[in-house]
Design an enzyme around this catalytic site. Structure first.
Site, PDB file in Angstrom:
ATOM      1  CB  CYS A 143      -0.977   5.537   9.661  1.00 35.48           C
ATOM      2  SG  CYS A 143      -0.363   7.291   9.034  1.00 35.48           S
ATOM      3  CG  LEU A 174      -2.870   8.431   6.166  1.00 36.57           C
ATOM      4  CD1 LEU A 174      -3.733   8.429   8.002  1.00 36.57           C
ATOM      5  CD2 LEU A 174      -3.111   6.494   5.729  1.00 36.57           C
ATOM      6  CG  ASN A 183      -2.606   2.524   7.085  1.00 35.99           C
ATOM      7  OD1 ASN A 183      -1.966   1.925   8.623  1.00 35.99           O
ATOM      8  ND2 ASN A 183      -2.583   2.807   7.112  1.00 35.99           N
ATOM      9  CB  SER A 227      -1.093  -0.058   1.174  1.00 39.22           C
ATOM     10  OG  SER A 227      -1.761   1.156   1.187  1.00 39.22           O
TER      11      SER A 227
END
Ligand code: DHB
Length: 312
Positions: A133, A76, A130, A24
């Site tokens: 992060c 993000l 996710n 990703s």
């Protein structure tokens, strides 16, 4: 090119032509760029991390490159899961039914579940949560460092979708096995280990961090021994039943094989794709095949966990 060797593997009932996945956040802005990774040999891809609402991300600078790896704090950025629909359909047109996993995040457990459900409606094959992060306030590590929160998060996402759910683990913890077990108990079909390591780079002239966010996530070669150790620890635990996907610093066939021998059923590649381009997938697949031929392995499944005590 791949001789007699069988590179296929399986994650949560999803067949992969080979164990290499696009990680990703790298070259996954568009359906076209993800399909290009497949054209160059990736067996599956993971989208950039998607949220319900669009996000701009942090202002520049967001990346700091070194020989030993890369530090990033993008914040993000993404167009929102619904706007990403056209990228999924363009991927399907170009890459057929090659598996695609949607990486998702949110600012609450409900938002994660909602984003996962929207992603399923776009036709992805699986969800990668996710929860780790390292750089966006309220959107990251606080979900991925507490076993209790991980259990609740995974089970909420499981209830919101019918497709397999992967949970991506952070290395920023004193006990990754505890986090892995919490994700398994919450119902995860597979784990992804590891996300980037939280780090900081200072500018000694300004006496301030170089990236606007201050902290960033370290990826690339420096991360590899940490990732291999995490996969090894998780896969050595006899309570673990679900497969693990290894990620962190893989740029050669040797790196991928090392992760698989530590127990990984597949591996993801990010920084090396950014640095070398998608042909790194072809190179690594070929390197794995040659190694298998040389060592007398006929199936990749024989490599998985081979370094563990009860491995073959
Ligand atoms: C970002 C997100 C991540 O999950 C990560 O590991 C590194 C950076 C980001 O978008 O800032």
């Amino acid at each position: 090119m791949e001789g007699q060797t069988d590179l296929s593997t399986e994650i949560a009932g999803i067949e992969l032509a080979n164990p290499l996945m696009l990680a990703s956040g790298i070259m996954d802005e568009t359906g076209h760029s993800m399909a290009n990774a497949v054209r160059h040999g990736a067996g599956s891809v993971v989208t950039k991390s998607l949220s319900m609402e669009p996000r701009e991300g942090h202002p520049n600078p967001v990346v700091y490159e070194m020989d030993i790896g890369m530090i990033n704090a993008m914040g993000l950025p993404n167009p929102g899961v619904e706007a990403y629909a056209e990228e999924i359909s363009s991927f399907r047109k170009k890459a057929g039914d090659t598996p695609i996993f949607a990486s998702i995040f949110g600012s609450s457990i409900d938002e994660y579940a909602h984003a996962a459900s929207k992603a399923e409606q776009l036709g992805v094959d699986g969800i990668e949560i996710n929860g780790s992060c390292p750089n966006a306030k309220g959107l990251g590590l606080q979900f991925g460092q507490s076993p209790g929160v991980i259990g609740d998060l995974v089970s909420a996402v499981r209830s919101a979708v019918t497709i397999p759910v992967l949970f991506k683990l952070t290395p920023v913890t004193d006990d990754i096995v505890k986090l892995a077990l919490a994700a398994q108990e919450g119902g995860a079909h597979a784990l992804v280990a590891i996300n980037t390591m939280k780090v900081i780079k200072l500018d000694i002239r300004t006496k301030r961090p170089i990236l606007t966010n201050g902290f960033g996530g370290l990826s690339g070669p420096a991360l590899k021994p940490i990732g291999v150790r995490c996969v090894y620890e998780i896969c050595s635990d006899e309570r673990m039943e679900i497969p693990v996907i290894g990620v962190g610093g893989i740029s050669t066939a040797e790196d991928a094989i090392e992760y698989m021998m530590a127990g990984a059923s597949a591996v993801q590649i990010g920084t090396a794709v950014r640095w070398q381009g998608p042909s790194v997938f072809e190179e690594i697949n070929e390197g794995i095949s040659s190694f298998m031929e040389e060592m007398g392995y006929s199936s990749i499944k024989e490599l998985i966990g081979a370094a563990l005590e009860d491995g073959e």
